[in-house]
Design a protein around this motif. Sequence first.
Motif, mmCIF file in Angstrom:
data_model
loop_
_atom_site.group_PDB
_atom_site.id
_atom_site.type_symbol
_atom_site.label_atom_id
_atom_site.label_comp_id
_atom_site.label_asym_id
_atom_site.label_seq_id
_atom_site.Cartn_x
_atom_site.Cartn_y
_atom_site.Cartn_z
ATOM 1 N N VAL A 102 7.321 -1.932 2.584
ATOM 2 C CA VAL A 102 7.229 -0.913 1.541
ATOM 3 C C VAL A 102 6.488 -1.460 0.314
ATOM 4 O O VAL A 102 6.820 -2.530 -0.199
ATOM 5 N N ARG A 103 5.495 -0.702 -0.133
ATOM 6 C CA ARG A 103 4.808 -0.989 -1.394
ATOM 7 C C ARG A 103 4.979 0.205 -2.314
ATOM 8 O O ARG A 103 5.384 1.280 -1.867
ATOM 9 N N ALA A 104 4.656 0.043 -3.583
ATOM 10 C CA ALA A 104 4.883 1.119 -4.541
ATOM 11 C C ALA A 104 3.701 1.258 -5.496
ATOM 12 O O ALA A 104 3.011 0.282 -5.812
ATOM 13 N N ILE A 135 -3.320 -11.207 3.095
ATOM 14 C CA ILE A 135 -3.542 -12.643 3.226
ATOM 15 C C ILE A 135 -2.969 -13.360 2.007
ATOM 16 O O ILE A 135 -3.244 -12.982 0.869
ATOM 17 N N VAL A 136 -2.165 -14.379 2.266
ATOM 18 C CA VAL A 136 -1.583 -15.198 1.197
ATOM 19 C C VAL A 136 -2.168 -16.599 1.310
ATOM 20 O O VAL A 136 -2.013 -17.264 2.338
ATOM 21 N N THR A 192 2.113 -9.479 -2.000
ATOM 22 C CA THR A 192 1.911 -8.531 -0.901
ATOM 23 C C THR A 192 2.915 -7.385 -0.872
ATOM 24 O O THR A 192 2.676 -6.384 -0.194
ATOM 25 N N GLY A 193 4.050 -7.537 -1.550
ATOM 26 C CA GLY A 193 5.102 -6.536 -1.467
ATOM 27 C C GLY A 193 5.936 -6.650 -0.210
ATOM 28 O O GLY A 193 6.848 -5.852 0.024
#
Length: 221
Positions: free
Chosen positions: A29-31, A146-147, A199-200
């Motif tokens: 989930v992102r916001a 990508i991190v 990235t969330g």
Amino acid sequence: MALDVLVVEDHEDLREEIVLYLQARGMIVRAAGNGREMDEAMAARQPDIVLLDLGLPEEDGVSIARRLSGANRPGVVVITARGRVEDRILGLNAGADLYLVKPLDMRELEAAIGSVMRRREGAEPRLQTWRLEAARWRLVTPGGAIVTLSDAETRLLAPLFEAPEAVVDRQTLADRLEVDSRSIDLLVHRLRRKVETSTGESLPLRTLRARGYSFAAPTAF
């Protein structure tokens, strides 16, 4: 299996409630608080479902729903305080798959997401696989984000990816990084925060008290 959901809602408390509930249900989930933030999030990664408030600042949700229409669009669930029949018709005609009226019941919201995904042709949840590219010092999340990792973070994750679900004790990790066990705990804490902030998505790195760590998700290495 995990669905990728983007919550577009300007009310901070409700946005946070939705995010936390859906994350607890195993979704990515992102916001976003407005259409501009939504566009930025979608440019980084296409979600499976957009939960869209109609009463947004700058650009309203009806306009955004129209923009999202198209062959490859995500599923759209409208969430709004506008309960009139005319508003429902407007939202549905703009391209929404479902229309939910506030106050929301989180269980109903979850059911609505499942219903939309079942109805959409060819819509299948993504495998929640994490990939470590050790030679390039980077971690790829299930959603494709990508991190960039430090050398220490890469060496920390490598044994966990080599044996997913297995428990790797602190001392093994400490020896590998040539540090003490307390430093391992701090490194894990910072890495979790780094992944979630950028990235969330929550890093599924489990802490097993008095034992060590394990990676609780499918991996590719």
